[in-house]
Design a protein around this motif. Structure first.
Motif, PDB file in Angstrom:
ATOM      1  N   VAL A   1      -2.403   0.719   0.660  1.00 61.38           N
ATOM      2  CA  VAL A   1      -1.835   1.455  -0.460  1.00 61.38           C
ATOM      3  C   VAL A   1      -3.236   0.887  -2.185  1.00 61.38           C
ATOM      4  O   VAL A   1      -3.861   0.106  -1.831  1.00 61.38           O
TER       5      VAL A   1
ATOM      6  N   PHE B   1      -3.785   9.450  -2.570  1.00 59.31           N
ATOM      7  CA  PHE B   1      -2.595   8.913  -3.088  1.00 59.31           C
ATOM      8  C   PHE B   1      -2.218   9.412  -3.786  1.00 59.31           C
ATOM      9  O   PHE B   1      -1.855   8.331  -5.083  1.00 59.31           O
TER      10      PHE B   1
ATOM     11  N   TYR C   1       0.882   1.133   5.274  1.00 62.21           N
ATOM     12  CA  TYR C   1      -0.095   1.681   5.056  1.00 62.21           C
ATOM     13  C   TYR C   1      -0.691   1.592   3.272  1.00 62.21           C
ATOM     14  O   TYR C   1      -0.742   0.533   3.608  1.00 62.21           O
TER      15      TYR C   1
ATOM     16  N   THR D   1       0.378   5.570  -3.278  1.00 62.12           N
ATOM     17  CA  THR D   1      -0.089   5.799  -1.635  1.00 62.12           C
ATOM     18  C   THR D   1       0.246   6.864  -1.390  1.00 62.12           C
ATOM     19  O   THR D   1       0.597   7.846  -2.272  1.00 62.12           O
TER      20      THR D   1
END
Length: 125
Positions: A33, A112, A31, A97
């Motif tokens: 970040v 996020f 993912y 995230t």
């Protein structure tokens, strides 16, 4: 599952700190970040982001050339190396995230949303 940021502290202007963002209960590697910061009374500001596969990064103009984001897959951790710190960098920093592949492209993103507790960074003049 959670994210935990650490590494904040008090530093003089011109100094450096390295923040860590460690994931518990899931793997960060697939993912993107991001790192954000927030001061009292203000919205959070997205300052740095690392995409999935470490293909691309985003840095806010305010930190470009001073902050570096990186990932250690073995430690399931994303770092934010902060150099040449300024008093205006003082804030609570946290990582987040949204379990997607790409980074945000604006400092005022509303994506996020999965985040951990922050760590305080204070830069004295």
């Amino acid at each position: 599952v959670q994210l935990q940021a650490s590494g904040g502290g008090l530093v003089q202007a011109g100094g450096s700190l390295r923040l860590s963002c460690k994931a518990y209960g899931f793997t960060l590697d697939p993912y993107a970040v991001g790192w954000f910061r927030q001061t009292p009374g203000k919205e959070r500001e997205g300052i740095s982001c690392l995409s999935a596969g470490d293909v691309s990064t985003f840095h806010a103009d305010s930190v470009k050339g001073r902050f570096t984001i990186s990932r250690d897959k073995a430690r399931n951790t994303v770092y934010l190396q902060m150099d040449s710190l300024k008093p205006e960098d003082t804030a609570v920093y946290f990582c987040a995230t949204d379990f997607a592949l790409v980074c945000f492209t604006s400092t005022q993103t509303h994506t996020f949303e999965f985040r951990g507790q922050g760590t305080q960074v204070t830069v004295s003049s």
